[in-house]
Scaffold this motif. Structure first.
Motif, PDB file in Angstrom:
ATOM      1  N   CYS A  21       0.830  -1.212   0.000  1.00 54.11           N
ATOM      2  CA  CYS A  21       0.000   0.000   0.000  1.00 54.11           C
ATOM      3  C   CYS A  21       0.860   1.256   0.000  1.00 54.11           C
ATOM      4  O   CYS A  21       0.576   2.210  -0.710  1.00 54.11           O
ATOM      5  CB  CYS A  21      -0.931  -0.010   1.213  1.00 54.11           C
ATOM      6  SG  CYS A  21      -2.066   1.378   1.267  1.00 54.11           S
ATOM      7  N   VAL A  29      -4.637   3.526  -6.623  1.00 49.33           N
ATOM      8  CA  VAL A  29      -5.426   3.166  -5.444  1.00 49.33           C
ATOM      9  C   VAL A  29      -6.899   3.338  -5.781  1.00 49.33           C
ATOM     10  O   VAL A  29      -7.307   4.372  -6.302  1.00 49.33           O
ATOM     11  CB  VAL A  29      -5.028   4.037  -4.232  1.00 49.33           C
ATOM     12  CG1 VAL A  29      -5.896   3.731  -3.039  1.00 49.33           C
ATOM     13  CG2 VAL A  29      -3.567   3.822  -3.900  1.00 49.33           C
ATOM     14  N   LYS A  34      -5.422   6.741  -0.125  1.00 53.20           N
ATOM     15  CA  LYS A  34      -4.330   5.859   0.296  1.00 53.20           C
ATOM     16  C   LYS A  34      -4.138   5.868   1.812  1.00 53.20           C
ATOM     17  O   LYS A  34      -3.887   4.824   2.429  1.00 53.20           O
ATOM     18  CB  LYS A  34      -3.044   6.303  -0.403  1.00 53.20           C
ATOM     19  CG  LYS A  34      -1.882   5.387  -0.243  1.00 53.20           C
ATOM     20  CD  LYS A  34      -0.753   5.891  -1.130  1.00 53.20           C
ATOM     21  CE  LYS A  34       0.484   5.084  -0.974  1.00 53.20           C
ATOM     22  NZ  LYS A  34       1.547   5.545  -1.867  1.00 53.20           N
ATOM     23  N   TRP A  37      -6.575   3.570   3.420  1.00 52.09           N
ATOM     24  CA  TRP A  37      -6.196   2.170   3.237  1.00 52.09           C
ATOM     25  C   TRP A  37      -5.090   1.765   4.218  1.00 52.09           C
ATOM     26  O   TRP A  37      -5.118   0.666   4.770  1.00 52.09           O
ATOM     27  CB  TRP A  37      -5.750   1.908   1.803  1.00 52.09           C
ATOM     28  CG  TRP A  37      -6.885   1.666   0.865  1.00 52.09           C
ATOM     29  CD1 TRP A  37      -7.269   2.447  -0.175  1.00 52.09           C
ATOM     30  CD2 TRP A  37      -7.793   0.567   0.892  1.00 52.09           C
ATOM     31  NE1 TRP A  37      -8.361   1.908  -0.799  1.00 52.09           N
ATOM     32  CE2 TRP A  37      -8.701   0.740  -0.166  1.00 52.09           C
ATOM     33  CE3 TRP A  37      -7.936  -0.554   1.705  1.00 52.09           C
ATOM     34  CZ2 TRP A  37      -9.724  -0.154  -0.424  1.00 52.09           C
ATOM     35  CZ3 TRP A  37      -8.955  -1.447   1.442  1.00 52.09           C
ATOM     36  CH2 TRP A  37      -9.846  -1.251   0.386  1.00 52.09           C
ATOM     37  N   TRP A  54      -7.365  -4.800   1.180  1.00 52.11           N
ATOM     38  CA  TRP A  54      -6.441  -4.067   0.322  1.00 52.11           C
ATOM     39  C   TRP A  54      -6.085  -4.887  -0.922  1.00 52.11           C
ATOM     40  O   TRP A  54      -6.111  -4.377  -2.029  1.00 52.11           O
ATOM     41  CB  TRP A  54      -5.176  -3.697   1.088  1.00 52.11           C
ATOM     42  CG  TRP A  54      -4.067  -3.279   0.175  1.00 52.11           C
ATOM     43  CD1 TRP A  54      -2.945  -3.973  -0.129  1.00 52.11           C
ATOM     44  CD2 TRP A  54      -3.999  -2.065  -0.594  1.00 52.11           C
ATOM     45  NE1 TRP A  54      -2.186  -3.284  -1.015  1.00 52.11           N
ATOM     46  CE2 TRP A  54      -2.800  -2.103  -1.328  1.00 52.11           C
ATOM     47  CE3 TRP A  54      -4.838  -0.962  -0.735  1.00 52.11           C
ATOM     48  CZ2 TRP A  54      -2.416  -1.077  -2.179  1.00 52.11           C
ATOM     49  CZ3 TRP A  54      -4.442   0.066  -1.585  1.00 52.11           C
ATOM     50  CH2 TRP A  54      -3.256   0.003  -2.295  1.00 52.11           C
ATOM     51  N   LYS A  59      -6.263  -1.982  -4.690  1.00 56.58           N
ATOM     52  CA  LYS A  59      -5.262  -1.643  -5.691  1.00 56.58           C
ATOM     53  C   LYS A  59      -5.709  -2.111  -7.062  1.00 56.58           C
ATOM     54  O   LYS A  59      -6.233  -3.204  -7.215  1.00 56.58           O
ATOM     55  CB  LYS A  59      -3.943  -2.324  -5.325  1.00 56.58           C
ATOM     56  CG  LYS A  59      -2.808  -2.029  -6.262  1.00 56.58           C
ATOM     57  CD  LYS A  59      -1.539  -2.730  -5.792  1.00 56.58           C
ATOM     58  CE  LYS A  59      -0.392  -2.441  -6.723  1.00 56.58           C
ATOM     59  NZ  LYS A  59       0.829  -3.105  -6.305  1.00 56.58           N
TER      60      LYS A  59
END
Length: 141
Positions: A21, A29, A34, A37, A54, A59
């Motif tokens: 991440c 993303v 982001k 996350w 995630w 992604k």
């Protein structure tokens, strides 16, 4: 040792998702920002919800290139041809320009060295051996 295996697998998945991440560009993303996350991965890592969320939804995944029997559309339209450095005119031109810069720098260094050597010769010659008008002692009168 086997009783630690589930814990180690959860920890490995948690670390992988967190680093993935952090290294993912913002443009790839999906769904949430982001930062959100990252917080989800950190807060819900023990129960695998954060890392799995995630990996599944966070992604954008690109299709694997060259995985099928035919090349993907992107590779068909954007083929790059390898050119050896000695056949690449841009590379050869950059070498020539660097060579010119190096030669100019070397000439400047040589001129500076000659100037310094002349100054040392004048100092060693002393006032008795005048080399020019600036080295002659003042007249007394």
């Amino acid at each position: 040792m086997l009783r630690y295996l589930p814990f180690l697998l959860v920890l490995a998945l948690w670390i992988y998702a967190f680093i993935d991440c952090l290294n993912t560009p913002e443009s790839q993303v999906r769904g949430l920002p982001k930062v959100v996350w990252v917080l989800i991965i950190l807060l819900f890592g023990e129960v695998l919800v954060g890392p799995v969320a995630w990996l599944v939804a966070g992604k954008q995944r690109r299709p694997v290139a060259g995985g099928g029997s035919t090349p993907s559309q992107w590779h068909r339209n954007h083929r790059t041809k390898f050119v050896a450095p000695d056949d690449n005119p841009e590379f050869l031109q950059s070498l020539k320009s660097e060579n010119k810069k190096d030669e100019a720098l070397l000439k400047d260094w040589e001129a500076d060295l000659r100037r310094r050597e002349e100054e040392l010769r004048r100092k060693e010659a002393g006032p008795g051996e005048a080399n020019g008008p600036e080295d002659t002692p003042p007249a007394t009168g």
